[in-house]
Design an enzyme around this catalytic site. Structure first.
Site, PDB file in Angstrom:
ATOM      1  N   GLU A   1     -10.103   2.901  -5.102  1.00 24.88           N
ATOM      2  CA  GLU A   1      -9.857   4.301  -4.739  1.00 24.88           C
ATOM      3  C   GLU A   1      -8.823   5.024  -5.614  1.00 24.88           C
ATOM      4  OE1 GLU A   1     -10.899   4.314  -0.035  1.00 24.88           O
ATOM      5  OE2 GLU A   1      -8.906   3.555  -0.496  1.00 24.88           O
TER       6      GLU A   1
ATOM      7  N   ASP B   1       0.870  -1.178   0.000  1.00 24.58           N
ATOM      8  CA  ASP B   1       0.000   0.000   0.000  1.00 24.58           C
ATOM      9  C   ASP B   1       0.902   1.221   0.000  1.00 24.58           C
ATOM     10  OD1 ASP B   1      -2.305   1.775   0.386  1.00 24.58           O
ATOM     11  OD2 ASP B   1      -3.348  -0.038   1.036  1.00 24.58           O
TER      12      ASP B   1
ATOM     13  N   HIS C   1      -2.712   3.362  -4.675  1.00 23.37           N
ATOM     14  CA  HIS C   1      -2.185   2.824  -3.409  1.00 23.37           C
ATOM     15  C   HIS C   1      -0.756   2.323  -3.634  1.00 23.37           C
ATOM     16  CE1 HIS C   1      -5.595   3.213  -0.683  1.00 23.37           C
ATOM     17  NE2 HIS C   1      -6.402   2.784  -1.627  1.00 23.37           N
TER      18      HIS C   1
END
Ligand code: ACM
Ligand code: ZN
Length: 739
Positions: free
Chosen positions: A306, A166, A241
């Site tokens: 996202e 991440d 990410h």
């Protein structure tokens, strides 16, 4: 199916674990069972292999059987009688699960442990019974990861989703790209600050916080998990990410960098791989080549969540890709990205799995979807023929609070107590029988922004994992909270080695109007519903000698209720403290000109129930109005002397909650003609300033009224400086008191 028999089996050090037949795997399971039972009870059991089980006594017999009763590849039968424990299954995995059930029956330590006679026949409802662990936001050692897998195994969880990469850290050695771990696994240490308040690395500052797993450690964990019937799904995030990757290899970004590994919160997730650069794909494929070598399972999770497309919009190469491939926009560019990786994985015999955002723009039928933004992504995916794993934030995010905030360690937000997890149904009603077959199961997710230590991770996982385990294992028809509670309490006794939450034993305090006006009926309860509750009204902490709660009690003056759950003399969990204000409008009817939104505060009596909202906007006590004004009229029932009016308002601009622009109090004797008695103007916030509660009090002399009106003007839209600028703001109000 479980049926109690007569008597019990006495487990002692004379008991043998007997493996019937030639299966090496059964021998391994027997060794594992012996270790676990020793750890749990203190009793050592020798393991013995035999050709035939005939004539055994005082033994735990493990054997494979024919699948006559539909046990399937994971089902098993456990028969406990005073002479013998028999665990049999059509496959070794079933025997392993039979051992877990036996462990759950072995409660206690000493020279002997009684196991009640029982016949259990069991098989799981779902093939995907998952739990996830984020090791990027905080790094967890290989020792803890193994411990975590042991906890999963105890709960018959069979999928471990390992969130290995991440923004805040890359945790897996890739030999071809050593900087991924030399650079990407380390960040500056800002652990002394809150997650959302951590300045980035300064020039010259050393990155010392982090860690990673070598390939041989990964292989060790894969083997360890396999021996516990757990498959590992590695997650390698893309296209976003990825700040930790880009800190190491900025050439695969759109801008070329530079980047540093962020030590805390990042939002929006705008650092992203360049999708216009073919060498980005070569880079990712080379990484995946090594990942596939390490993880033999069916699925590779590629994240996909996202991704903010700002950089793609600005990037010449990404725009050229959109043109050349005839894509509509950046959304379709993400779809192009995912499809390209999917084809690569498929060519290597793997299936792609990603968060529900990967549905946008379409994906090949073989790709599977993990639904996290509610169930909708999962429903849409199943309808399109994709396999799905349900893990909605509402029920499956174990980084959320599991008890009232005031009694819990700081968490990311949300509220997902044990009972809510238990109530989860992975198959939505809206799916047809055919579509529902695509629901592989469900999964608990443990994101670790707010979870820096193993002890804390266990606390968030347990006991909620037990509730989820039942959701994914048992048929819906057998799911019953009252039945679960004693089993949960029994299972908790085997959690000794672990840190687990007692949040379901916290006392909640609610009020109702007693039949006599101006008196409260107070109810105390715990989620579990089992322990003795003791309480005080004098401000002292309850002890084992304090009054025992039997049924709702009456209060006719304001005071502080303090309550706690007890087992014997021991207090479980924290003391719950609740001031109760008994005032003239207590439980008097409130008429609202505009309805409240999803923050109900508990419904129609929330504003006059004698309980004020606290500092957390979602504590269930505040009533929230989105865009609308508050316009509340309270009917006191008869004209009376009014000497004071007060109302509480919350401001928490992070959550788009602002104090009202104006607040006006007016009174009336007939409910038609109102006289304004107080007006307040409040300047609108100009920056985020934490959470505050403003109590707006008005003292009156010689006023008489039956009706009191509280009007509070919403600021309407979030102001220019705010991240929600131009979108609807909220007003939060709680407890209008009148004296
Ligand atoms: C997620 O929680 N971003 C999948
Ligand atoms: Zn680009």
């Amino acid at each position: 199916m479980a049926e109690r028999g007569k008597g019990s089996f006495l487990l002692t050090s004379a008991t043998r674990i007997v493996v019937v037949g030639q299966s090496a795997r059964l021998g391994e399971i027997a060794g594992y069972a012996s270790e676990r039972i020793k750890e749990q009870t203190g009793i050592s059991l020798a393991v013995k292999g035999v050709a035939e089980p005939a004539g055994r006594r005082n033994a735990i017999v493990l054997q494979l059987c024919r699948d006559d009763g539909g046990l399937g590849p994971e089902g098993y039968r456990v028969v406990v009688s005073p002479k013998l424990v028999l665990i049999e299954a059509p496959a070794e995995t079933g025997v392993f699960y039979g051992i877990q059930s036996l462990r759950q029956l072995c409660v206690g330590r000493g020279r002997s442990v009684k196991i009640p006679a029982v016949v259990i026949e069991d098989r799981p409802r779902f093939r995907w019974r998952g739990a996830h662990l984020d090791v990027s936001r905080h790094f967890f050692t290989i020792e803890f990861v193994k411990e975590y897998i042991d906890i999963l195994a105890l709960h018959k969880i069979n999928m471990f989703h390992w969130h290995l990469t991440d923004d805040q850290g890359w945790r897996i050695e890739i030999k071809r790209y050593p900087k991924l771990t030399e650079v990407g696994a380390w960040r500056v240490d800002r652990e002394d600050r809150g997650w959302t308040n951590r300045p980035p690395q300064m020039p010259g500052e050393r990155a010392t916080y982090g860690g990673y797993y070598t390939q041989s450690e990964i292989k060790e964990v894969v083997e360890y998990a396999k021996s516990r019937c757990v498959a590992i799904v590695p997650e390698i995030e893309m296209p976003a990410h990825t700040t930790a990757v880009l800190a190491a290899y900025p050439q695969y970004s759109c801008t070329g960098g530079p980047f540093t590994v962020p030590p805390g919160d990042v939002w929006p997730i705008s650092d992203i791989y360049c999708a216009g650069n073919d060498s980005t794909f070569t880079f990712i494929e080379n990484i995946l080549d090594e990942v596939m070598q390490m993880f033999p399972g069916e699925f590779i999770h590629i994240g996909g969540d996202e991704a903010d497309k700002t950089e793609w919009r600005k990037c010449r190469r990404c725009q050229a890709r959109i043109r050349d491939e005839g894509l509509k926009d950046e959304g379709e560019l993400q779809s192009y990205f995912v499809k390209r990786i999917e084809a690569f994985l498929r060519a290597h015999g793997k299936r792609l799995l990603g968060w529900d955002e990967i549905l946008e723009g379409g994906i090949p039928a073989e790709a599977a979807v993990m639904s996290w933004r509610g169930m909708e992504g999962g429903i849409a995916a199943a309808r399109q023929g994709h396999d799905v794993v349900m893990t909605p934030g509402s029920h499956c995010y174990f980084d959320h609070y599991q008890g009232p905030r005031a009694s819990e360690p700081l968490a990311i937000g949300g509220y997902t107590p044990l009972g809510k997890v238990y109530s989860f149904e992975p198959v939505p009603d809206s799916l047809t029988v055919e579509e529902a077959k695509h629901v592989l199961g469900a999964q608990a997710n443990l994101w670790t922004e707010y979870i820096p230590t193993p002890e804390h991770a266990e606390y968030m996982l347990l006991p909620r994992l037990a509730a989820l385990a039942e959701v994914v294992w048992s048929p819906v028809s057998l799911r019953d909270w009252r039945d679960f509670v004693p089993r949960m309490e029994h299972l908790m006794k085997t959690y000794d080695r672990h840190n687990y939450a007692m949040s379901a034993y916290l006392v909640s305090i609610t009020t109702a109007a007693d039949s006599v006006a101006g008196r409260a009926s107070v109810s105390l309860a715990t989620e579990m519903g089992t322990p003795v509750i003791r309480y005080t009204l004098d401000g002292t902490d309850p002890t084992h000698g304090s009054r025992r709660y039997e049924k709702p009690f009456v209060m006719d003056t304001s005071g502080i209720i303090k309550a706690a759950a007890f087992v014997g003399r021991r207090s479980l969990g924290h003391v719950t403290e609740q001031p109760l204000i008994i005032h003239n409008a207590f439980y008097k009817p409130v008429v609202l000109a505009h309805p409240y939104g999803r923050y109900t505060g508990g419904g129609k009596n929330a504003l006059t129930d004698g309980i004020r909202g606290g500092k957390s906007h979602d504590d269930g006590k505040w009533q929230g109005f989105e865009f609308d004004d508050v316009d509340a009229v309270i009917d006191l029932g008869a004209v009376q002397n009014v000497s004071r009016i007060s109302a509480g308002f919350l401001q928490d601009t992070y959550f788009w909650i602002f104090l009202p622009k104006t607040i006006e109090y007016s009174i009336s004797e007939d409910g038609v003609n109102y006289t304004a008695v107080g007006k307040y103007e409040v300047p609108i916030a100009t920056e985020h300033g934490g959470t505050s509660i403003s109590e707006i009090k008005l003292e009156l002399k010689g006023a008489h009224a039956r009706y009191v009106r509280v009007s509070a003007n919403n600021v309407g839209l979030c102001p220019e400086w705010h991240d929600g600028k131009g979108q609807k703001a909220w007003v939060f109000i709680d407890e209008i008191t009148i004296e």
